[in-house]
Design a protein around this motif. Structure first.
Motif: not given
Length: 450
Positions: A189, A193, A218, A234
């Protein structure tokens, strides 16, 4: 591009094939890329499988079946053992999926480290794009590994169960043990991100990730974690950037492979690492799955080809050929939105997303929108359509793992070969692949219990 330098790195990596990938290797400092073009070349290097995904799990799913003769045609002990859910999988000490994923992580780490040494005075946008691409690829590779070599994610066990080895440095002489499942997903993650802050909105080819791909990846990760609100959020952002669907009425079902390689539904292009059974004419699509398509559903016509009275081959890959597409697609995002909306109690919204997808799949004028108000019925319908749409995409293994956590959707898989019955029970430890033995021996890793 400095082809000599790239070639030297490729040769170094090719030499890894007979050894444990995490074992001591020549330092990456032996070859130092010096330009942004060198680094782009490393990430674009599809021949070195930067756009590949793990694939052995496909043979363990209910997407396919074969006869005892067909099983012999697989010509691969790991594929046969996966098909039969055996305790031991590999006939050699190494595993191709393990090596390919860690090779991708190595390339990404080289790029991330060498970016720090480049002149920052110009080309900031390109530098950001390359960094974002490397972070995306590293996060995706780690996530791929977790689907094979680690248990399915559950919040209450994330800090106690083992994941895989996290590699965030190109110095592969550093030996590391397995991180926890929670640490691994946190790294995935974090990488994805961070990539979102850097990826461009558009790329020339979908073999390079863009912003829509970042959101889509994601979304896929959150779905495997059963974190449904984030998966839906997302997926929605990805569709806002790239949401066009292919109208299957415009395809020619008489073509051997009806889909184009980079059709407009392809958000990010990747293929499964090649296995012999992918190309075998005796690898058949599950018969009950084929029978589940409505007569007006064009997916049956363009996905499959009947080769025997009861056997159908898959031909609907978004690669435009016999390689199996494992990338990110717009259709997957619509299905994720449909599922997450229904799970959130917004059944009408979920059905709208599902109907929008299906009206592009049915013969023109034949589709009747699905009208369901009951949440349980709606979720069952969405999951059934997810399986029918994403057949042979490489997502089924992860879906089985996460859905087995829910009693209403648990499924026991059964094979019958030469009169012997094989079963894979829900939540079986055999949903986790053994780490290749060479990595265990050379690096002191803890083996998975099967």
């Amino acid at each position: 591009m400095n082809h000599t330098k790239i070639l030297m790195i490729i040769l170094l990596l090719s030499a890894f094939g007979c050894e444990g990938f995490l074992d001591e290797k020549p330092s990456k400092d032996l070859v130092i890329p010096t330009t942004i073009q060198d680094l782009v070349g490393m990430l674009d290097n599809q021949n070195q499988q930067m756009n590949n995904s793990t694939s052995l799990t496909l043979s363990g799913t209910d997407d396919l079946w074969t006869t005892s003769t067909g099983l012999q045609s697989f010509n691969s002990v790991p594929a046969v053992n996966s098909y039969l859910w055996e305790k031991e999988i590999y006939d050699v000490a190494t595993g191709a999926d393990w090596i390919v994923s860690y090779r991708q992580m190595f390339y990404a780490n080289v790029v991330l480290e060498e970016l720090k040494n480049l002149d920052k005075g110009s080309g900031q946008e390109e530098l950001a794009s390359v960094k974002g691409t490397a972070l995306f690829m590293r996060g995706k590779a780690l996530h791929d590994l977790l689907q094979m070599y680690a248990p399915v994610y559950t919040e209450n066990k994330a800090d106690s169960e083992l994941g895989v080895v996290i590699r965030t440095s190109a110095k592969i002489t550093d030996k590391q043990g397995r991180a926890t499942l929670g640490q691994c997903y946190a790294q995935v993650l974090r990488d994805l991100n961070d990539a979102l802050e850097l990826l461009p909105e558009k790329t020339i080819f979908p073999s390079r990730p863009n912003l829509a791909a970042g959101y889509a990846m994601l979304s896929r990760v959150y779905l495997t974690m059963s974190r449904y609100p984030e998966a839906g959020q997302h997926a929605s952002r990805s569709i806002e950037l790239q949401g066009d669907l292919v109208n299957y009425n415009e395809l020619d079902a008489e073509e051997l492979y009806p889909f184009g390689m980079f059709n407009k539904e392809v958000i990010y292009f990747s293929v499964m690492t090649s296995q012999n059974y992918h190309f075998s004419s005796q690898t058949y699509v599950d018969s009950l799955l084929v029978d589940s398509y409505d007569s007006a559903d064009l997916r049956r016509d363009v996905f499959f080809r009947q080769v025997t009275s009861e056997g159908w081959n898959f031909r609907g890959s978004y690669t435009g050929g016999d390689e199996l597409f494992s990338g990110l697609g717009v259709d997957e995002m619509y299905l994720t939105l449909a599922e997450t909306e229904v799970r959130a109690g917004r059944v009408n919204s979920g059905m709208e997303y599902l109907n929008h997808l299906l009206q592009h799949r049915y013969r023109e004028g034949a589709f009747i929108p699905i009208e369901i108000t009951d949440g349980e019925d709606a979720l069952e319908t969405v999951l059934r359509e997810r399986r029918k749409e994403l057949v042979f995409r490489g997502t089924r293994w992860s879906d089985l793992r996460r859905l087995n956590l829910e009693p209403d959707f648990q499924k026991e898989l059964v094979r019958l070969v030469d009169g012997k019955e094989y079963r894979l029970k829900p939540n079986s430890p055999r949903y986790v692949y053994p780490i290749p033995q060479e990595e265990i021996d050379l690096n002191g890793l803890t083996q998975n219990v099967r």
